[in-house]
Structure formats: structure tokens, C-alpha cells
Motif scaffolding. Structure first.
Motif, PDB file in Angstrom:
ATOM      1  N   ARG A 174       0.843  -1.198   0.000  1.00  0.00           N
ATOM      2  CA  ARG A 174       0.000   0.000   0.000  1.00  0.00           C
ATOM      3  C   ARG A 174       0.875   1.243   0.000  1.00  0.00           C
ATOM      4  O   ARG A 174       1.982   1.237   0.511  1.00  0.00           O
ATOM      5  N   SER A 177      -0.647   4.055   1.163  1.00  0.00           N
ATOM      6  CA  SER A 177      -1.359   4.925   2.100  1.00  0.00           C
ATOM      7  C   SER A 177      -1.775   4.113   3.308  1.00  0.00           C
ATOM      8  O   SER A 177      -1.752   2.880   3.295  1.00  0.00           O
ATOM      9  N   THR A 178      -2.147   4.830   4.363  1.00  0.00           N
ATOM     10  CA  THR A 178      -2.684   4.204   5.555  1.00  0.00           C
ATOM     11  C   THR A 178      -3.801   5.097   6.078  1.00  0.00           C
ATOM     12  O   THR A 178      -4.092   6.144   5.487  1.00  0.00           O
ATOM     13  N   LYS A 179      -4.446   4.686   7.151  1.00  0.00           N
ATOM     14  CA  LYS A 179      -5.478   5.517   7.758  1.00  0.00           C
ATOM     15  C   LYS A 179      -5.174   5.744   9.222  1.00  0.00           C
ATOM     16  O   LYS A 179      -4.734   4.833   9.930  1.00  0.00           O
ATOM     17  N   GLU A 201      -7.196   9.408   5.644  1.00  0.00           N
ATOM     18  CA  GLU A 201      -6.235   8.667   4.844  1.00  0.00           C
ATOM     19  C   GLU A 201      -4.965   9.491   4.693  1.00  0.00           C
ATOM     20  O   GLU A 201      -5.015  10.687   4.392  1.00  0.00           O
ATOM     21  N   VAL A 202      -3.841   8.848   4.921  1.00  0.00           N
ATOM     22  CA  VAL A 202      -2.537   9.503   4.837  1.00  0.00           C
ATOM     23  C   VAL A 202      -1.708   8.777   3.785  1.00  0.00           C
ATOM     24  O   VAL A 202      -1.526   7.558   3.865  1.00  0.00           O
ATOM     25  N   PHE A 203      -1.200   9.524   2.797  1.00  0.00           N
ATOM     26  CA  PHE A 203      -0.360   8.922   1.770  1.00  0.00           C
ATOM     27  C   PHE A 203       1.083   8.873   2.248  1.00  0.00           C
ATOM     28  O   PHE A 203       1.609   9.856   2.782  1.00  0.00           O
ATOM     29  N   TYR A 257      -2.330   3.075  -6.542  1.00  0.00           N
ATOM     30  CA  TYR A 257      -2.478   2.996  -5.107  1.00  0.00           C
ATOM     31  C   TYR A 257      -3.598   2.017  -4.761  1.00  0.00           C
ATOM     32  O   TYR A 257      -4.653   2.040  -5.385  1.00  0.00           O
TER      33      TYR A 257
END
Length: 274
Positions: A197, A199-201, A210-212, A226
Motif C-alpha cells: 500500500r 497509504s494508511t489511515k 487517509e494519509v499517503f 495505489y
């Protein structure tokens, strides 16, 4: 059985992580793709590693070899069993056997002589996250230099040069220099280690964001495909079954997560709670 089905069965075994042990006289080095080949000492079933020239790179002193080695950059985790025990409140000692691991490079050199209860390799094999039951978690580079000291955080494996960390029940993200690129202010951060991935959350006060990862690591590309996060992973404390049949889980109600973290994976340690 047709040859195609036989080959499919063998392929399935390999996908399941099964490795076939063959007699050395039936082995063909010319077909070997690994740089290091595990072998077993038939007298005591300990394991070691040979290189493709048939030279012993790792003496057979270990009870487990967790990884294959295909390139000079790979890291191989090897483990040995050792006994330990917990004193019971009712008297006596309950004894167990568990693994201690070391991390080895393809040339046979260990990253460090220290042994650990857990070793997580970074996805690029440049760092290892280690856990010692007494000292806690730390991060080491391939030279054995401690990048993040023991006991500062709970630390996940590194992916894209980033790792989740937790301290006092607050979550953040660090880079390979040990710098906090996402402050420890979140109630939860979704796992991204080994999930391909970008991104994460984060979750804070019930709000998801959501954070890239390229915003946290400038070396990552800001374009490409993504994987979209659609479902939240199973929440912490909701996993049951690994320790089914124990009093700590079936009667006291402790989850797999809690037994692994609070009791170091030993459900009988529940009896030592005051």
C-alpha cells in the motif's frame, strides 16, 4: 494421476510454505536458485546452511531457518530453542520452550550477536525491527547499529522506509532515522507493512483520515497505482482462537492480542497476575 495435476500439487505445497527434504545424492545443484541451501544434521535434527559450492556457511546449531536467500541483499532469520519457566502462585514452576532468533546476511555474517524473541525484516532488507522480552523493541541497520533504542516504542516492520510505532497507547509513524514523521497523537493507525500500500489511515477521536506515505517519505513517488483502503482490519483485542482451550482465553476472556502482548504469548502467565 496426470503429470499436470502432480505438478500443480507440488506447486501448491511450495505456496503453502512446505519444503521437501531430499537425499543429497538426489539433489541437483544446477537447478538451485537459492544462494544458501538449508540442511539438517541427521544425528540431532539441527539445521545449517550451505552455499552453492557445497561449503558450510552456517553450522548446524539451529532449530529453525525462517527465510530463503536468493540474493546478496537478503536477510535470513535463524532460531534456536531454549527453555524457561514461570513460577506459579500455587507453587512450583511451569516450564516452556521457545525460540530465540538471530539475523544473518547472505555471506554468513550475523548482523549482531544478540538473540531476539522477534525479528521483523524491512521490506527492502536494510533494517530489522527486533524485540527482546526484557528490553522491548528496537531497530537495527545491516551493520548492527541501533537506529531506534530499546524500549522507546512498540515498533512494526519497515515498509517504504516507514514503520508504525506506539507509545502510551498513542500511535505514530517513524522513518529509518528514528524520526517521528507522524506524531504519536492517534488512537490507531492501520497496518501497511507488507501490504503493498502507498497509504494508511489514522483514527483520532473517532475521525478517520487517509494519509499517503509519500507525504511522510519524500523519496517515494507521488504517482502510480495505489491500493484503496476499503475495510478496516480486525480491531485489536477482537482476535480469538490461537489460544483456544486455555483458561486465560476460554474463561478469563483474554484475546490473542492481549495474551501475545501482555503475557508474551504464554497463557499460563495469566496466573501470575496479582
Amino acid at each position: 494421476m496426470e503429470e499436470g495435476q502432480i505438478l500443480a500439487n507440488w506447486a501448491q505445497h511450495l505456496e503453502d510454505g512446505i519444503r521437501i527434504i531430499v537425499n543429497v545424492k538426489d539433489y541437483s545443484p544446477s537447478h538451485e536458485k537459492r544462494l544458501l541451501i538449508p540442511f539438517v544434521n541427521r544425528f540431532d535434527n539441527t539445521m545449517g546452511l550451505l552455499n552453492r559450492n557445497g561449503e558450510v556457511v552456517l553450522k548446524p546449531l539451529y532449530n529453525a531457518i525462517l527465510d530463503d536467500c536468493f540474493s546478496d541483499d537478503d536477510i535470513v532469520r535463524v532460531g534456536r530453542l531454549f527453555p524457561y519457566g514461570y513460577p506459579r502462585k500455587s507453587g512450583g514452576v511451569t516450564s516452556y520452550v521457545r525460540y530465540k532468533y538471530k539475523a544473518m546476511k547472505a555471506n554468513g555474517e550475523f548482523i549482531t550477536d544478540m538473540e531476539f524473541d522477534t525479528i521483523i525484516k524491512s521490506t527492502d532488507n536494510k533494517f530489522i525491527t527486533v524485540q527482546d522480552r526484557e528490553k522491548g523493541y528496537a531497530v537495527l541497520d545491516r551493520k548492527g547499529t541501533i537506529v531506534v533504542p530499546f524500549g522507546k516504542y512498540w515498533i512494526d516492520g519497515f515498509d517504504h522506509g516507514l514503520a508504525r510505532v506506539c507509545q502510551n497507547e498513542k500511535w505514530g509513524v517513524i522513518n529509518t532515522k528514528g524520526e517521528e514523521v507522524l506524531p504519536l497523537v492517534y488512537d490507531k493507525i492501520w497496518s501497511f507493512y507488507g501490504k503493498n500500500r502507498f497509504s494508511t489511515k489514522t483514527i483520532k477521536d473517532g475521525v478517520e483520515k487517509e494519509v499517503f506515505l509519500h507525504d511522510l517519505n519524500p523519496d517515494l513517488p507521488r504517482h502510480g497505482k495505489y491500493r484503496i483502503l476499503r475495510e478496516e482490519p480486525e480491531p485489536y483485542g477482537r482476535h480469538y482462537g490461537e489460544f483456544a482451550g486455555t483458561y486465560a482465553q476460554d474463561v478469563a476472556g483474554y484475546s490473542d492480542d492481549v495474551i501475545n502482548d501482555a503475557f508474551d504469548g504464554e497463557p499460563d502467565a495469566y496466573w501470575n497476575i496479582d
